[in-house]
Design an enzyme around this catalytic site. Structure first.
Site, short mmCIF file in Angstrom:
data_model
loop_
_atom_site.label_atom_id
_atom_site.label_comp_id
_atom_site.label_asym_id
_atom_site.label_seq_id
_atom_site.Cartn_x
_atom_site.Cartn_y
_atom_site.Cartn_z
N PHE A 30 1.84 4.80 2.06
CA PHE A 30 1.76 5.43 3.38
C PHE A 30 1.11 6.82 3.32
CE2 PHE A 30 6.57 5.60 2.52
CZ PHE A 30 6.53 6.78 1.81
N GLY B 98 0.82 -1.20 0.00
CA GLY B 98 0.00 0.00 0.00
C GLY B 98 0.85 1.25 0.00
N HIS C 214 13.17 11.73 5.44
CA HIS C 214 14.17 12.58 4.79
C HIS C 214 14.02 12.60 3.27
CE1 HIS C 214 17.70 9.55 3.88
NE2 HIS C 214 16.53 9.08 3.48
#
Length: 328
Positions: A221, A219, A238
């Site tokens: 995020f 999936g 980052h």
């Protein structure tokens, strides 16, 4: 070395990077692990021109990657870092430089500095993630690199944090699940899930002993993550600008079990004496994915914007730190 010679070495450092990338792509260190080899022998083994391979070897001997004695070449301790089968191997990292799109993006650093725009997207018209999805070979090398870099810090992270009060953990953007494996090995009471995009996520752990406590979910995020007591986000934030980081963290906040924690594992600016590594990693984030390295205060601000609170920062026996965020 005087100041001008030092500066010249810095300016021409890309030549060393290119030479190391070719050595990694050809697998020279793996070949030399069998014992000293002549240039002629190596050329046959790796499918290279003998004369030009000898010239490459001469340069890499000069910078201490390989050694030469009586016309035979061998690995040094530095060159051994390009072996495929060593923990934390830098061979995948060096091989990523075989992608010409990455070299070209670094050539646009001036554009990024002048405009603040991501160099890769400004040059190629799409982001680096889209590029890799369309380049299966380069994407595989990138995934190998992420796994190798994670393996060098995974145990340090798994042993630095006390997971005893938690029962479930999700490795967000965990790819091949290297960090999750280390955490589950260290904390035998935990169950864990590796979560990543479908073309990246590992279906099962490398260690069969962990299969009963392991699951994988594909999936994004940005859209939703499985519920858990703890989320691990190693070298994820980052990669992204602030607004996208807040989106990721809000997704985690929405699914976090009561009393849970969000564990952000990153190289933190101004901490741990990693000034050079962190500063140039920050430029790499600017040029390629479009993110940035951050200070502790900057991460705290991201947490606050996502409905979290920075609770503490833990150092590990590696270059990475763990930023623990909680709700409330």
């Amino acid at each position: 070395m005087d100041s001008l010679a030092t500066l010249q070495s810095m300016v021409t450092g890309f030549r060393t990077s290119a030479a190391l990338s070719v050595a990694a792509e050809l697998g020279l260190s793996d070949e030399l692990a069998r014992g000293p080899r002549t240039a002629a022998d190596l050329a046959k083994a790796v499918g290279a021109d003998e004369d030009t391979l000898r010239r490459l070897l001469r340069a890499l001997v000069a910078v201490g990657v390989y050694a030469e004695h009586d016309g035979a070449y061998s690995n040094t301790a530095v060159g051994a870092g390009l072996l495929s089968n060593v923990a934390g191997s830098l061979r995948p990292l060096a091989r990523t430089l075989q992608d010409p799109a990455l070299w070209a993006a670094w050539g646009q650093l001036l554009h990024s500095v002048r405009t603040g725009e991501n160099a890769f997207e400004a040059l190629h018209g799409h982001d680096v993630w889209t590029h890799r999805q369309g380049q299966p070979q380069h994407n595989a090398i990138f995934n190998d690199n992420m796994a190798a870099l994670t393996s060098s810090v995974a145990v340090a992270v798994a042993t630095a944090y006390d997971f005893s009060g938690l029962s479930s953990v999700v490795d967000i953007g965990g790819g091949q699940g290297i960090l999750l494996e280390a955490v589950l090995t260290e904390s035998e009471h935990l169950s864990g899930t590796v979560f990543d995009l479908p073309h990246v996520v590992a279906a099962k752990p490398r260690d069969p002993a962990l299969e009963s406590r392991w699951s994988s979910v594909a999936g994004s995020f940005f859209e939703g993550v499985p519920a858990a007591d703890a989320y691990l986000l190693k070298s994820i934030l980052h990669d992204w600008p602030d607004d996208r980081c807040v989106e990721i963290l809000r997704t985690c906040t929405a699914s976090l079990n009561p009393g849970g924690v969000v564990l952000v594992v990153e190289l933190v600016l101004g901490r741990r004496g990693q000034e050079v590594l962190a500063a140039f990693s920050d430029l790499n984030m600017l040029v390629l994915p479009g993110g940035r390295e951050r200070t502790e205060a900057e991460y705290a601000a991201l947490f606050t914007a996502a409905g979290l609170r920075l609770n503490r920062v833990l150092d590990t026996n590696s270059r990475m730190s763990i930023l623990e965020a909680v709700t409330g």
